[in-house]
Design a protein around this motif. Structure first.
Motif, PDB file in Angstrom:
ATOM      1  N   UNK A  16       0.863  -1.178   0.065  1.00 17.64           N
ATOM      2  CA  UNK A  16       0.019   0.089  -0.139  1.00 17.64           C
ATOM      3  C   UNK A  16       1.082   1.240  -0.081  1.00 17.64           C
ATOM      4  N   UNK A  17       0.200   2.227  -0.642  1.00 21.81           N
ATOM      5  CA  UNK A  17       1.155   3.434  -0.678  1.00 21.81           C
ATOM      6  C   UNK A  17       1.149   4.161   0.360  1.00 21.81           C
ATOM      7  N   UNK A  18       2.155   4.922   0.808  1.00 18.37           N
ATOM      8  CA  UNK A  18       2.284   5.720   2.008  1.00 18.37           C
ATOM      9  C   UNK A  18       2.831   7.020   1.568  1.00 18.37           C
ATOM     10  N   UNK A  19       3.052   7.249   0.284  1.00 17.05           N
ATOM     11  CA  UNK A  19       3.504   8.706  -0.314  1.00 17.05           C
ATOM     12  C   UNK A  19       2.740   8.904  -1.615  1.00 17.05           C
ATOM     13  N   UNK A  20       2.859  10.288  -1.968  1.00 16.71           N
ATOM     14  CA  UNK A  20       2.257  10.578  -3.281  1.00 16.71           C
ATOM     15  C   UNK A  20       2.862   9.812  -4.492  1.00 16.71           C
ATOM     16  N   UNK A  21       4.338   9.597  -4.374  1.00 17.54           N
ATOM     17  CA  UNK A  21       4.993   9.122  -5.497  1.00 17.54           C
ATOM     18  C   UNK A  21       4.534   7.571  -5.769  1.00 17.54           C
ATOM     19  N   UNK A  22       4.292   7.038  -4.627  1.00 15.56           N
ATOM     20  CA  UNK A  22       3.933   5.463  -4.435  1.00 15.56           C
ATOM     21  C   UNK A  22       2.369   5.454  -5.237  1.00 15.56           C
ATOM     22  N   UNK A  23       1.651   6.258  -4.593  1.00 19.98           N
ATOM     23  CA  UNK A  23       0.207   6.201  -5.380  1.00 19.98           C
ATOM     24  C   UNK A  23       0.160   6.433  -6.758  1.00 19.98           C
ATOM     25  N   UNK A  24       1.088   7.218  -7.298  1.00 17.88           N
ATOM     26  CA  UNK A  24       1.075   7.327  -8.769  1.00 17.88           C
ATOM     27  C   UNK A  24       1.848   5.989  -9.341  1.00 17.88           C
ATOM     28  N   UNK A  25       2.689   5.369  -8.747  1.00 14.41           N
ATOM     29  CA  UNK A  25       3.289   4.064  -9.129  1.00 14.41           C
ATOM     30  C   UNK A  25       2.306   3.122  -9.393  1.00 14.41           C
ATOM     31  N   UNK A  26       1.279   2.964  -8.301  1.00 14.08           N
ATOM     32  CA  UNK A  26       0.384   1.930  -8.089  1.00 14.08           C
ATOM     33  C   UNK A  26      -0.645   2.547  -9.193  1.00 14.08           C
ATOM     34  N   UNK A  27      -0.958   3.534  -9.614  1.00 24.25           N
ATOM     35  CA  UNK A  27      -1.967   3.829 -10.560  1.00 24.25           C
ATOM     36  C   UNK A  27      -1.622   3.560 -11.890  1.00 24.25           C
TER      37      UNK A  27
ATOM     38  N   UNK B 201      -2.042  -2.697 -16.235  1.00 23.37           N
ATOM     39  CA  UNK B 201      -2.204  -3.990 -16.309  1.00 23.37           C
ATOM     40  C   UNK B 201      -3.584  -4.374 -16.732  1.00 23.37           C
ATOM     41  N   UNK B 202      -4.411  -3.235 -16.797  1.00 24.76           N
ATOM     42  CA  UNK B 202      -5.811  -3.476 -17.595  1.00 24.76           C
ATOM     43  C   UNK B 202      -5.618  -3.381 -18.833  1.00 24.76           C
ATOM     44  N   UNK B 203      -4.625  -2.522 -19.444  1.00 25.47           N
ATOM     45  CA  UNK B 203      -4.500  -2.265 -20.929  1.00 25.47           C
ATOM     46  C   UNK B 203      -3.827  -3.608 -21.264  1.00 25.47           C
ATOM     47  N   UNK B 204      -2.877  -4.011 -20.911  1.00 30.53           N
ATOM     48  CA  UNK B 204      -2.156  -5.401 -21.305  1.00 30.53           C
ATOM     49  C   UNK B 204      -3.256  -6.590 -21.362  1.00 30.53           C
ATOM     50  N   UNK B 205      -4.154  -6.624 -20.411  1.00 37.61           N
ATOM     51  CA  UNK B 205      -5.142  -7.515 -20.232  1.00 37.61           C
ATOM     52  C   UNK B 205      -6.187  -7.418 -21.596  1.00 37.61           C
ATOM     53  N   UNK B 206      -6.614  -6.059 -21.721  1.00 41.99           N
ATOM     54  CA  UNK B 206      -7.365  -5.807 -22.923  1.00 41.99           C
ATOM     55  C   UNK B 206      -6.760  -6.514 -24.183  1.00 41.99           C
TER      56      UNK B 206
END
Length: 279
Positions: free
Chosen positions: A40-51, A57-62
């Motif tokens: 889980x993200x604890x910083x804004x940078x990690x939030x962007x990385x997870x997004x 993941x959704x793109x390559x799945x499609x």
């Protein structure tokens, strides 16, 4: 045909299971048993990385499902039994334009957030606190230049570890930083190449002897966050964890006052302690 459909159904089920389990198995600050996703993200940078990770993941799945559908259509409609006389059509302008433009659009959609994330990681905002992390064989030393003290952080042995402290991650002296403050981390190696990495912060940077690298984070939640050296640095590579405690400003001020008295001018005693631990 039935075999193809069964394989498609199994693949879709595995993908959905992974996506559903990602949030359940990931944890804050440290790895979890059977974890499949990012911490889980604890910083804004990690939030962007997870997004960005989820977006890809959704793109390559499609894309994978689209290619699978095309393959099924080809297998069903253009096998020797269903299409005994093959077509001799060679060019289709619309199709050729489509398979040129669509990949360009996809790559652009990936590149724009990728560059934005890279810019966010590499551009260090004005820092509220600077910490110098020195990778050594095989432990970390942390210096607080503004407060003029430094200390070593050595992994706890099982006999010294408390029940709530994770094995191979807990240390005797943790890096302590205040919450919601920009922390600039200066990283260097004292002997060989190490790497300073804390997954929940979204930071990972090499510690190279003779070269000062920099990264940053702004922890938005209090708690304990663990990382490890991510460079194969030697025989005890697996035993030099990183532990960062994020506290409120009042607790940080109290810890800083105590640390100044405990660590300032104490280099010789630290060297003796490290030598005894190595034995």
């Amino acid at each position: 045909m039935r075999m193809v459909l069964r394989l498609a159904a199994v693949s879709a089920a595995m993908i959905l299971t992974a996506l559903a389990g990602d949030a359940a198995w990931a944890a804050m600050g440290q790895p979890s048993p059977w974890q499949m996703g990012l911490q889980h993200a604890a910083t804004p940078v990690m939030e962007s990385i997870i997004w960005f990770h989820d977006f890809l993941l959704y793109l390559i799945t499609a894309i994978a499902l689209f290619v699978l559908v095309l393959l099924v259509i080809v297998v069903v409609r253009f096998n020797a039994g269903a299409n005994p006389v093959p077509t001799k059509t060679t060019h289709n302008t619309l199709l050729e334009v489509a398979w040129t433009l669509i990949p360009v659009i996809i790559l652009t959609a990936i590149a724009v957030p990728s560059f934005k994330l890279l810019f966010l990681q590499q551009t260090i905002p004005p820092a509220d606190l600077t910490v110098k992390a020195v990778g050594k064989q095989w432990y970390w030393s942390y210096g607080y230049p503004d407060a003029k003290f430094e200390f070593d952080s050595i992994m706890l042995q099982d006999k010294d570890r408390k029940a709530d402290q994770p094995r191979l991650l807990a240390v005797d002296n943790e890096m302590v930083v205040p919450v919601n403050k920009v922390v600039r981390v200066q990283v260097i190696g004292a002997d060989v190449i190490h790497a300073f990495a804390v997954p929940s912060f979204g930071i990972k940077i090499d510690a190279v002897p003779g070269r000062l690298n920099e990264t940053w984070f702004k922890a938005t939640r209090e708690g304990m966050y663990y990382g490890q050296c991510s460079e194969l640095c030697g025989k005890d590579h697996a035993y030099m964890p990183i532990a960062v405690r994020v506290v409120n400003e009042k607790d940080y001020a109290a810890w800083l006052d105590q640390a100044k008295r405990k660590y300032a001018g104490n280099d010789s005693e630290q060297a003796i302690t490290v030598a005894a631990t190595a034995k």
